[in-house]
Design an enzyme around this catalytic site. Structure first.
Site, PDB file in Angstrom:
ATOM      1  N   SER A   1       0.858  -1.189   0.000  1.00 25.49           N
ATOM      2  CA  SER A   1       0.000   0.000   0.000  1.00 25.49           C
ATOM      3  C   SER A   1       0.891   1.236   0.000  1.00 25.49           C
ATOM      4  CB  SER A   1      -0.867   0.010   1.259  1.00 25.49           C
ATOM      5  OG  SER A   1      -1.500   1.268   1.395  1.00 25.49           O
TER       6      SER A   1
ATOM      7  N   TYR B   1      -1.480  -0.775  10.385  1.00 25.53           N
ATOM      8  CA  TYR B   1      -1.636  -1.142   8.960  1.00 25.53           C
ATOM      9  C   TYR B   1      -0.423  -0.714   8.124  1.00 25.53           C
ATOM     10  CZ  TYR B   1      -3.584  -1.169   4.196  1.00 25.53           C
ATOM     11  OH  TYR B   1      -3.778  -1.368   2.853  1.00 25.53           O
TER      12      TYR B   1
HETATM   13  N1  LIG Z   1      -8.543  -0.416  -1.909  1.00 25.11           N
HETATM   14  C1  LIG Z   1      -7.515   0.367  -1.654  1.00 25.11           C
HETATM   15  O1  LIG Z   1      -7.593   1.617  -1.754  1.00 25.11           O
HETATM   16  C2  LIG Z   1      -6.202  -0.236  -1.236  1.00 25.11           C
HETATM   17  C3  LIG Z   1      -5.115   0.637  -1.059  1.00 25.11           C
HETATM   18  C4  LIG Z   1      -3.892   0.119  -0.667  1.00 25.11           C
HETATM   19  C5  LIG Z   1      -3.742  -1.247  -0.484  1.00 25.11           C
HETATM   20  N2  LIG Z   1      -4.815  -2.072  -0.649  1.00 25.11           N
HETATM   21  C6  LIG Z   1      -4.605  -3.507  -0.417  1.00 25.11           C
HETATM   22  O2  LIG Z   1      -5.184  -4.243  -1.479  1.00 25.11           O
HETATM   23  C7  LIG Z   1      -5.683  -5.478  -0.995  1.00 25.11           C
HETATM   24  C8  LIG Z   1      -7.142  -5.647  -1.382  1.00 25.11           C
HETATM   25  O3  LIG Z   1      -7.874  -4.534  -0.896  1.00 25.11           O
HETATM   26  P1  LIG Z   1      -9.424  -4.343  -1.246  1.00 25.11           P
HETATM   27  O4  LIG Z   1      -9.675  -2.883  -1.132  1.00 25.11           O
HETATM   28  O5  LIG Z   1      -9.752  -5.064  -2.494  1.00 25.11           O
HETATM   29  O6  LIG Z   1     -10.088  -5.085   0.010  1.00 25.11           O
HETATM   30  P2  LIG Z   1     -11.556  -5.741   0.154  1.00 25.11           P
HETATM   31  O7  LIG Z   1     -11.883  -5.629   1.598  1.00 25.11           O
HETATM   32  O8  LIG Z   1     -12.508  -5.164  -0.838  1.00 25.11           O
HETATM   33  O9  LIG Z   1     -11.330  -7.274  -0.231  1.00 25.11           O
HETATM   34  C9  LIG Z   1     -10.479  -8.076   0.550  1.00 25.11           C
HETATM   35  C10 LIG Z   1     -10.845  -9.534   0.345  1.00 25.11           C
HETATM   36  O10 LIG Z   1      -9.924 -10.306   1.134  1.00 25.11           O
HETATM   37  C11 LIG Z   1     -10.649 -11.311   1.816  1.00 25.11           C
HETATM   38  N3  LIG Z   1      -9.923 -11.704   3.042  1.00 25.11           N
HETATM   39  C12 LIG Z   1      -9.784 -10.980   4.178  1.00 25.11           C
HETATM   40  N4  LIG Z   1      -9.111 -11.700   5.091  1.00 25.11           N
HETATM   41  C13 LIG Z   1      -8.824 -12.892   4.518  1.00 25.11           C
HETATM   42  C14 LIG Z   1      -8.166 -14.055   4.975  1.00 25.11           C
HETATM   43  N5  LIG Z   1      -7.688 -14.161   6.229  1.00 25.11           N
HETATM   44  N6  LIG Z   1      -8.036 -15.097   4.116  1.00 25.11           N
HETATM   45  C15 LIG Z   1      -8.539 -15.025   2.862  1.00 25.11           C
HETATM   46  N7  LIG Z   1      -9.195 -13.950   2.388  1.00 25.11           N
HETATM   47  C16 LIG Z   1      -9.334 -12.897   3.214  1.00 25.11           C
HETATM   48  C17 LIG Z   1     -11.998 -10.676   2.121  1.00 25.11           C
HETATM   49  O11 LIG Z   1     -12.986 -11.675   2.395  1.00 25.11           O
HETATM   50  C18 LIG Z   1     -12.256  -9.885   0.845  1.00 25.11           C
HETATM   51  O12 LIG Z   1     -12.919 -10.675  -0.129  1.00 25.11           O
HETATM   52  C19 LIG Z   1      -5.423  -5.481   0.511  1.00 25.11           C
HETATM   53  O13 LIG Z   1      -4.203  -6.144   0.780  1.00 25.11           O
HETATM   54  C20 LIG Z   1      -5.298  -4.005   0.834  1.00 25.11           C
HETATM   55  O14 LIG Z   1      -4.516  -3.767   1.994  1.00 25.11           O
HETATM   56  C21 LIG Z   1      -6.039  -1.591  -1.018  1.00 25.11           C
END
Ligand SMILES: NC(=O)c1ccc[n+]([C@@H]2O[C@H](COP(=O)([O-])OP(=O)(O)OC[C@H]3O[C@@H](n4cnc5c(N)ncnc54)[C@H](O)[C@@H]3O)[C@@H](O)[C@H]2O)c1
Length: 239
Positions: free
Chosen positions: A128, A141
């Site tokens: 991130s 985080y």
């Molecule tokens: N969306 C953003 O702006 C953003 C920014 C920086 C980093 N990220 C990173 O991108 C990744 C995805 O983010 P997102 O926004 O799509 O999140 P999201 O919450 O929309 O989706 C996350 C998915 O991961 C699954 N999950 C959670 N814990 C789990 C576990 N223990 N085992 C298996 N599956 C699990 C959830 O059920 C969900 O389907 C994450 O690592 C997040 O930190 C996202």
């Protein structure tokens, strides 16, 4: 057909990655805590769904036993909570460390032997921009994502000779299922003002870079962190 494993594939960035890698020709294995969500993604991309908690080493190993090979591993599953450091509870601390760091270690232990057996592969870890653009009241985080970047470099050094490349993506402000509430109403436009490109991102902005890192065009890219954030971290890193 080359196999791609994607964690957290039930929604958000993971689902977009699954759709993109399927269109690139991968047979996609969709892992998620939520089997219904993973099944929906699998149906959309012609892949296979697995209920799998990445923090549970035995569960991850059990998935590896069921798949024929692995050429790409996208360690996308991640969670966040945002207390101040002084207020963070044991449970909040533990859960973020378990998913964001331990989950990557278990998935690498499970799927790298398959990559070695098939002559190489690509690992993409989801970091991130928050790893470097710190702000108050974001708990641990950002620290876990800085750890993801360190892990990425260690893996790149350990696995390069096996023709396994490890890179990370640092998304910026991406509107996903998990973050949608932060972008409701005027908030998307407000938040876009802080992005040099003047817009927040979409999951496909990330999935296209996942596609690059899992494909042959990135064959000599190893141990790198690519921030896909419209330029947010460019300003932060210049300081
Ligand atoms: N969306 C953003 O702006 C953003 C920014 C920086 C980093 N990220 C990173 O991108 C990744 C995805 O983010 P997102 O926004 O799509 O999140 P999201 O919450 O929309 O989706 C996350 C998915 O991961 C699954 N999950 C959670 N814990 C789990 C576990 N223990 N085992 C298996 N599956 C699990 C959830 O059920 C969900 O389907 C994450 O690592 C997040 O930190 C996202």
């Amino acid at each position: 057909m080359a196999v791609a494993v994607i964690t957290g594939a039930g929604q958000g960035l993971g689902r977009a990655d699954a759709l993109r890698l399927a269109s690139d020709g991968f047979d996609v294995m969709c892992l998620d805590l939520n089997l219904d969500a993973a099944s929906e993604t699998a149906e959309l991309c012609g892949g296979t769904a697995f209920a799998c908690d990445v923090t549970d080493r035995d569960a991850v190993m059990a998935v590896a036993e069921q798949i024929p090979s692995c050429s790409a591993l996208v360690n996308n599953a991640g969670i966040w909570n945002f207390p101040s450091i002084l207020d963070v509870t044991e449970q909040q601390l533990q859960s973020v460390i378990e998913v964001n760091i331990k989950g990557i270690v278990w998935c690498c232990q499970a799927f790298v032997p398959k990559m070695r057996a098939s002559g190489g592969g690509s690992i993409v870890n989801m970091s991130s921009g928050a790893a470097w653009t710190n702000s108050p009241n974001v708990g641990i985080y950002p620290a876990t994502k800085a750890a993801v970047e360190s892990l990425t470099k260690t893996l790149a050094l350990e696995l390069g000779r096996d023709n396994i490349r490890t890179n990370a993506i640092g998304p910026g402000l991406i509107v996903s299922d998990g973050t949608a509430a932060n972008f409701q109403g005027d908030r998307a436009a407000e938040r876009a003002k802080g992005v040099p490109m003047g817009r927040v991102g979409a999951p496909a902005d990330i999935a296209d870079v996942v596609s690059f890192l899992c494909g042959n065009d990135s064959r000599y890219v190893n141990g790198q962190i690519i921030y896909v954030d419209g330029g947010i971290t460019a300003g932060a890193m210049a300081r």
